[in-house]
Scaffold this motif. Structure first.
Motif, mmCIF file in Angstrom:
data_model
loop_
_atom_site.group_PDB
_atom_site.id
_atom_site.type_symbol
_atom_site.label_atom_id
_atom_site.label_comp_id
_atom_site.label_asym_id
_atom_site.label_seq_id
_atom_site.Cartn_x
_atom_site.Cartn_y
_atom_site.Cartn_z
ATOM 1 N N ARG A 1 0.826 -1.200 0.000
ATOM 2 C CA ARG A 1 0.000 0.000 0.000
ATOM 3 C C ARG A 1 0.868 1.260 0.000
ATOM 4 N NH1 ARG A 1 -4.274 2.290 -1.731
ATOM 5 N NH2 ARG A 1 -5.626 3.374 -0.273
ATOM 6 N N ILE A 2 1.941 1.259 0.780
ATOM 7 C CA ILE A 2 2.862 2.396 0.791
ATOM 8 C C ILE A 2 3.476 2.587 -0.589
ATOM 9 C CG2 ILE A 2 5.147 3.124 1.636
ATOM 10 C CD1 ILE A 2 4.298 2.073 4.390
ATOM 11 N N CYS A 3 3.887 1.496 -1.186
ATOM 12 C CA CYS A 3 4.470 1.564 -2.530
ATOM 13 C C CYS A 3 3.475 2.157 -3.528
ATOM 14 C CB CYS A 3 4.886 0.153 -2.959
ATOM 15 S SG CYS A 3 5.576 0.052 -4.601
ATOM 16 N N GLU A 4 2.220 1.747 -3.421
ATOM 17 C CA GLU A 4 1.184 2.220 -4.344
ATOM 18 C C GLU A 4 0.862 3.697 -4.114
ATOM 19 O OE1 GLU A 4 -3.556 1.346 -5.316
ATOM 20 O OE2 GLU A 4 -2.565 0.370 -3.625
ATOM 21 N N LEU A 5 0.685 4.089 -2.861
ATOM 22 C CA LEU A 5 0.245 5.442 -2.549
ATOM 23 C C LEU A 5 1.327 6.487 -2.803
ATOM 24 C CD1 LEU A 5 -1.689 4.718 0.748
ATOM 25 C CD2 LEU A 5 -2.692 5.654 -1.342
ATOM 26 N N TYR A 6 2.546 6.162 -2.378
ATOM 27 C CA TYR A 6 3.626 7.142 -2.462
ATOM 28 C C TYR A 6 4.513 6.913 -3.692
ATOM 29 C CZ TYR A 6 2.114 8.023 2.295
ATOM 30 O OH TYR A 6 1.347 8.313 3.400
ATOM 31 N N GLU A 7 4.202 5.840 -4.422
ATOM 32 C CA GLU A 7 4.970 5.502 -5.628
ATOM 33 C C GLU A 7 6.466 5.540 -5.330
ATOM 34 O OE1 GLU A 7 3.536 7.229 -9.267
ATOM 35 O OE2 GLU A 7 1.556 7.607 -8.395
ATOM 36 N N ALA A 8 6.816 4.796 -4.267
ATOM 37 C CA ALA A 8 8.186 4.807 -3.766
ATOM 38 C C ALA A 8 8.557 3.419 -3.272
ATOM 39 C CB ALA A 8 8.315 5.816 -2.622
ATOM 40 N N ASP A 9 9.847 3.193 -3.128
ATOM 41 C CA ASP A 9 10.355 1.970 -2.508
ATOM 42 C C ASP A 9 9.878 1.957 -1.052
ATOM 43 O OD1 ASP A 9 12.025 0.263 -0.936
ATOM 44 O OD2 ASP A 9 13.568 0.324 -2.471
ATOM 45 N N ASP A 10 9.075 0.969 -0.700
ATOM 46 C CA ASP A 10 8.468 0.957 0.639
ATOM 47 C C ASP A 10 9.511 0.887 1.746
ATOM 48 O OD1 ASP A 10 8.224 -2.387 1.417
ATOM 49 O OD2 ASP A 10 8.570 -1.788 -0.644
ATOM 50 N N ARG A 11 10.575 0.113 1.560
ATOM 51 C CA ARG A 11 11.576 -0.041 2.604
ATOM 52 C C ARG A 11 12.342 1.265 2.824
ATOM 53 N NH1 ARG A 11 15.536 -3.115 1.411
ATOM 54 N NH2 ARG A 11 15.966 -3.864 3.530
ATOM 55 N N ALA A 12 12.731 1.913 1.747
ATOM 56 C CA ALA A 12 13.441 3.188 1.874
ATOM 57 C C ALA A 12 12.524 4.270 2.443
ATOM 58 C CB ALA A 12 13.987 3.617 0.510
ATOM 59 N N PHE A 13 11.255 4.258 2.025
ATOM 60 C CA PHE A 13 10.302 5.249 2.521
ATOM 61 C C PHE A 13 10.111 5.082 4.025
ATOM 62 C CE2 PHE A 13 6.226 7.156 3.431
ATOM 63 C CZ PHE A 13 6.167 8.253 2.586
ATOM 64 N N LYS A 14 9.914 3.852 4.467
ATOM 65 C CA LYS A 14 9.720 3.610 5.899
ATOM 66 C C LYS A 14 10.951 4.014 6.705
ATOM 67 C CE LYS A 14 6.539 -0.354 5.699
ATOM 68 N NZ LYS A 14 6.388 -1.771 6.109
ATOM 69 N N ALA A 15 12.118 3.633 6.212
ATOM 70 C CA ALA A 15 13.356 3.952 6.936
ATOM 71 C C ALA A 15 13.549 5.457 7.039
ATOM 72 C CB ALA A 15 14.544 3.304 6.233
ATOM 73 N N GLY A 16 13.333 6.179 5.943
ATOM 74 C CA GLY A 16 13.493 7.623 5.972
ATOM 75 C C GLY A 16 12.475 8.308 6.850
ATOM 76 N N TYR A 17 11.236 7.831 6.819
ATOM 77 C CA TYR A 17 10.160 8.461 7.581
ATOM 78 C C TYR A 17 10.447 8.422 9.082
ATOM 79 C CZ TYR A 17 5.421 9.815 8.868
ATOM 80 O OH TYR A 17 4.344 10.485 9.370
ATOM 81 N N LYS A 18 11.104 7.362 9.540
ATOM 82 C CA LYS A 18 11.380 7.230 10.970
ATOM 83 C C LYS A 18 12.375 8.261 11.478
ATOM 84 C CE LYS A 18 10.182 2.457 12.157
ATOM 85 N NZ LYS A 18 9.356 2.113 11.008
ATOM 86 N N THR A 19 13.125 8.889 10.567
ATOM 87 C CA THR A 19 14.103 9.892 11.013
ATOM 88 C C THR A 19 13.573 11.320 10.901
ATOM 89 O OG1 THR A 19 15.113 10.102 8.805
ATOM 90 C CG2 THR A 19 15.981 8.384 10.262
ATOM 91 N N VAL A 20 12.297 11.448 10.515
ATOM 92 C CA VAL A 20 11.694 12.774 10.370
ATOM 93 C C VAL A 20 11.266 13.283 11.741
ATOM 94 C CG1 VAL A 20 9.762 14.042 9.341
ATOM 95 C CG2 VAL A 20 10.931 12.264 8.029
#
Length: 449
Positions: free
Chosen positions: A76-95
């Motif tokens: 779902r993350i990949c579909e919604l944000y059109e991004a690599d889900d693993r990289a998106f999750k990892a980056g989001y945690k440092t925001v």
């Protein structure tokens, strides 16, 4: 054909769960050992505030299994944000915690590299439906994680801690918008410990302490922040956190009241639970691990394997794709062909499977069997290009069942094939990719269903 009896390696629940937690790190895009380190941090806090042995036991497993449901929102993350889900999750945690920093991260990562029109469409959807999207993603994750923990026979306290992991002290969290002491204590500790490890891995000990302090009264319970700052004032705290022996230290932290030796039935439950984690990674693989496991067991019985060997092989079959937790959903969900980089990442899932299972004492003897399921009799398979003579019958069975279930199931690039067509395709591959004897047994097994 003679079959050796399968012995169950001696292990504790803590050892197996701690080792399996590395698979959860993969799906979250975190550095290896994230859940282990989070457990170390959280247990120091739990001891500092005087939790009972029983509560420490529940906290221990809540920390190791906090990400048990995380694969369920990957596609779902990949579909919604059109991004690599693993990289998106990892980056989001440092925001940081501000709305501005969150929006900047989301907008900068959404459909990155796409056309202006593509990015505008994706970002517009997030602006319009952002709150509902976030709630849906977290409810999916938390519900799945708590449900899987329940199948592993953990207490309600552990399941509730996993479900409420993303609640914030000030009521801004999810899924229940709980506030203050209405949030389960174990959830409060787990979230703080998670953030501390993320920032420690990302930027060092001072950044971790500063971030925990910054979120006091906002995301985190101020009393727990004080406890964290007290225990982390010791240089030993950080030395252990960075030590290559931390996994052994964490296994020894398991309170005796909450641990127990494993029997065959519980090993089956662990395999099935992580099969659910694997299959949740993609809607196209729902139930795949269990189906391959059950069909492999049926075929093993047809080959006159002993009951213990059938059970052992079923575990390997259920866990054969555990390495796919380390593959981006952008690749797993891609409707077209893969480019060279994507194909290399996809092939790596077999290597990940070997690495994950190989570190788990009670499952280490399954590692080579499960990881070889894409090897071929003609030597053109992966990851090692093994010649046919080096591929065991156990692996040949899993390969056959995996091949069959993939053909008769929906995939991003095609619909499910009829059974007859699937068997025809497999017959064409007999002797090169698939063992002819295994195929004959499969056909007989399918005919009986």
């Amino acid at each position: 054909m003679l079959h050796q009896p399968i012995a169950i390696p001696t292990a504790s629940r803590a050892e197996v769960i701690a080792a399996f937690s590395h698979a959860l790190d993969l799906t979250e895009g975190q550095p290896a050992g994230h859940c282990i380190r989070t457990c170390w941090i959280g247990m120091q806090v739990g001891r500092a505030i005087g939790l009972s042995d029983a509560d420490l036991g529940d906290l221990y497993y809540a920390l190791l299994l906090k990400d048990l449901g995380c694969s369920s929102n990957a596609a779902r993350i990949c579909e919604l944000y059109e991004a690599d889900d693993r990289a998106f999750k990892a980056g989001y945690k440092t925001v940081g915690t501000s709305l501005a920093s969150t929006l900047h991260f989301v907008f900068s990562r959404t459909a990155k590299g796409g056309s202006l029109r593509q990015r505008a469409r994706a970002i517009g959807n997030i602006l319009l439906n952002g709150d509902a999207i976030a709630q849906d993603l977290i409810v999916s994750r938390c519900t799945r994680g708590a449900d899987i923990a329940r199948t592993l026979r953990f207490s309600d306290a552990v399941c509730d801690a996993i479900y409420h992991l993303d609640e914030h002290w000030n009521g801004s969290g999810r899924p229940g918008r709980l506030q203050g002491e209405a949030i389960p204590l174990l959830s409060r500790i787990a979230l703080m410990a998670q953030v501390a490890d993320v920032f420690h891995s990302h930027a060092g000990r001072e950044a971790a302490a500063d971030e925990v302090r910054r979120r006091s009264g906002d995301w985190f319970d101020p009393a727990l922040v004080d406890a964290f700052l007290a225990v982390s004032a010791s240089p030993t705290f950080w030395q252990v956190l960075s030590s290559p022996t931390i996994e052994g230290r964490v296994v020894r932290l398991a309170p005796h009241c909450s641990d127990r030796p494993l029997d065959g039935a519980y090993l089956d439950s662990i395999a099935d639970a992580f099969g659910q984690v694997i299959d949740a990674k993609s809607p196209f693989t729902a139930g795949h691990s269990k189906r391959v496991g059950d069909l492999s067991a049926r075929m093993a019985t047809a080959f006159d394997m002993t009951a213990d060997e059938v059970r052992w092989l079923r575990r390997a079959a259920v866990l054969h794709d555990v390495g796919k937790l380390g593959v981006s959903s952008a690749i797993l969900e891609k409707p077209g062909g893969l480019d060279d980089r994507e194909w290399a990442e996809m092939r790596d899932h077999a290597t990940h499977t070997r690495a994950i299972l190989g570190r788990i004492g009670a499952f280490s003897d399954l590692a080579d069997i499960a990881a070889a399921h894409h090897e071929r009799l003609d030597g053109c398979g992966y990851p090692l290009g093994l010649p046919g003579a080096a591929i065991s019958r156990h692996t040949r069975i899993i390969t056959t069942c995996d091949f069959y279930d993939a053909l008769v199931s929906d995939r991003p690039y095609r619909g499910a094939l009829p059974v007859d067509e699937a068997l025809r395709i497999m017959s064409d591959a007999s002797g090169t990719a698939i063992d002819p004897e295994c195929l004959a047994v499969l056909k007989a097994s399918v005919d009986r269903t």
